[in-house]
Design an enzyme around this catalytic site. Structure first.
Site, PDB file in Angstrom:
ATOM      1  N   HIS A 136      34.958  44.694  56.367  1.00 44.29           N
ATOM      2  CA  HIS A 136      35.772  44.192  55.257  1.00 44.29           C
ATOM      3  C   HIS A 136      37.211  44.678  55.450  1.00 44.29           C
ATOM      4  O   HIS A 136      37.440  45.827  55.831  1.00 44.29           O
ATOM      5  CB  HIS A 136      35.217  44.695  53.922  1.00 44.29           C
ATOM      6  CG  HIS A 136      35.843  44.036  52.726  1.00 44.29           C
ATOM      7  ND1 HIS A 136      37.050  44.446  52.215  1.00 44.29           N
ATOM      8  CD2 HIS A 136      35.442  42.996  51.956  1.00 44.29           C
ATOM      9  CE1 HIS A 136      37.359  43.686  51.174  1.00 44.29           C
ATOM     10  NE2 HIS A 136      36.399  42.799  50.991  1.00 44.29           N
ATOM     11  N   GLU A 138      39.462  45.679  53.467  1.00 40.26           N
ATOM     12  CA  GLU A 138      39.814  46.903  52.733  1.00 40.26           C
ATOM     13  C   GLU A 138      39.284  48.147  53.449  1.00 40.26           C
ATOM     14  O   GLU A 138      39.961  49.170  53.522  1.00 40.26           O
ATOM     15  CB  GLU A 138      39.261  46.842  51.304  1.00 40.26           C
ATOM     16  CG  GLU A 138      39.670  48.051  50.476  1.00 40.26           C
ATOM     17  CD  GLU A 138      39.069  48.058  49.091  1.00 40.26           C
ATOM     18  OE1 GLU A 138      38.787  49.168  48.578  1.00 40.26           O
ATOM     19  OE2 GLU A 138      38.863  46.966  48.519  1.00 40.26           O
ATOM     20  N   SER A 236      33.931  40.231  48.433  1.00 40.35           N
ATOM     21  CA  SER A 236      32.927  41.268  48.176  1.00 40.35           C
ATOM     22  C   SER A 236      32.602  41.376  46.700  1.00 40.35           C
ATOM     23  O   SER A 236      31.431  41.405  46.303  1.00 40.35           O
ATOM     24  CB  SER A 236      33.432  42.617  48.712  1.00 40.35           C
ATOM     25  OG  SER A 236      32.551  43.664  48.355  1.00 40.35           O
ATOM     26  N   SER A 280      39.239  37.429  42.626  1.00 40.84           N
ATOM     27  CA  SER A 280      40.181  36.620  43.406  1.00 40.84           C
ATOM     28  C   SER A 280      40.022  35.129  43.139  1.00 40.84           C
ATOM     29  O   SER A 280      40.592  34.308  43.863  1.00 40.84           O
ATOM     30  CB  SER A 280      40.007  36.908  44.902  1.00 40.84           C
ATOM     31  OG  SER A 280      38.657  36.816  45.288  1.00 40.84           O
TER      32      SER A 280
END
EC number: 1.17.7.4
Length: 336
Positions: A136, A138, A236, A280
């Protein structure tokens, strides 16, 4: 005599809060404002947020999405490049500086806080355990704040069980901001059982928006024939909401990006629908989905308010002289 078709009744349990969090809103605003101030193209490294509709909307305004800074052509080196809300490794701004690029860092302030907590652990002599999902953006960004080998990724309780650190007394953990609250708590308990001296971050890593959206879904899932989560497959926090709905009692839970993805033939008999959106996912798609249900059902909206969010993250100073209008954000928020 004309026959009228009666639409079947449907109650939509609509979660509030839902959709954009302050960090996502800020990141999108940064791209929009940069386009207004500097003109097209504005380059964006990686998807600014994990939502194809948002990305395509920004592309239509003049944003160009890239994966690596080397993709920016020489003639556009003076154009701004924006780093996504997920955060980037330290190597990325260093690369931008080496290339003499003008960059705007749209990393969510709450992700930046996790970066600082990880660096604090290391500064205090602790090996950092990062609870998150491999690959991911992040996670890549957080691990990239520290030297190679300074961070170990923990994805599951099984990972916690087999961890063999060099110094079990000197460990600190942080988490990805968009995880399942329940799953993360289980991993942390497993680590604490094995390593009683494990140091927690000075502040909660899972962000307020993730927690709030999961709590709202949890409170509205029981008795829902179907729970729809608006979001992208690579989001996610959206995928976690699907899991939360199923665990909390929804008969079925699905992740959809648009109304066209709803399996209408399979859900004709539903009477109660849960509806939320990942952090998002733009509100304009929630509206689209509600409209699609109104065409097929006699809809009653049951607004389920479980928290009030007042967070507002301002954009960087260099963009604050540009006016942001409602029309500028209508492509995600709708015209209303």
């Amino acid at each position: 005599m004309l026959q009228t078709t009666t639409k079947p009744p449907l109650t939509i349990r609509l979660c509030q809060p839902r959709g954009f969090c302050a960090g996502v809103d800020r990141a999108i605003q940064i791209v929009v404002l940069a386009l207004k101030k500097y003109g097209a193209p504005v380059y964006v490294r990686h998807e600014i947020v994990h939502n194809r509709y948002v990305v395509e909307g920004l592309q239509s305004l003049g944003a160009v999405f890239i994966e690596e800074l080397s993709e920016i052509p020489a003639e556009h080196r003076q154009s701004p490049v924006v780093f996504s809300a997920h955060g980037v490794p330290k190597s990325v701004p260093a690369d931008a500086q080496a290339r003499n690029l003008f960059y705007l860092d749209a990393t969510c302030p709450l992700v930046s806080k996790v970066h600082k907590q990880a660096m604090r652990h290391q500064r205090l002599g602790r090996h950092v355990l990062l609870i998150g999902h491999a690959g991911h953006p992040e996670v890549i960004g957080t691990m990239g704040q520290l030297p190679d080998g300074a961070v170990t990724l923990i994805e599951t309780e099984a990972d916690a069980a087999k961890l063999a650190p060099a110094d079990p007394q000197a460990l600190g953990f942080v988490t990805q901001t968009t995880l399942s609250v329940e799953d993360t708590a289980g991993i942390i308990r497993a680590l604490q059982d094995r390593f009683p001296q494990l140091h927690a971050p000075a502040a909660e890593s899972i962000c307020y928006a993730t927690t709030n959206r999961q709590e709202a879904v949890k409170e509205t899932a029981a008795g829902a024939d179907l729970y729809l989560i608006v979001g992208a497959p690579n989001s996610s926090n959206s995928r976690r909401l699907v899991e939360v709905a199923e665990r909390a009692g929804a008969s079925m839970s699905l992740l959809v990006q648009r109304a066209a993805e709803i399996p209408w033939n399979d859900i004709a008999g539903i009477s109660t629908l849960g509806l939320s959106a990942g952090a998002s996912a733009p509100e304009i798609i929630v509206d689209e989905i509600i409209d699609a249900f109104r065409q097929r059902f006699d809809v009653t909206i049951d607004l389920a308010i479980t928290a009030t969010e007042t967070e507002d993250f301002p954009v960087m100073r260099v963009l604050r002289d540009v006016e942001l209008t409602r029309a500028d954000m209508a492509f995600v928020n709708g015209a209303a």
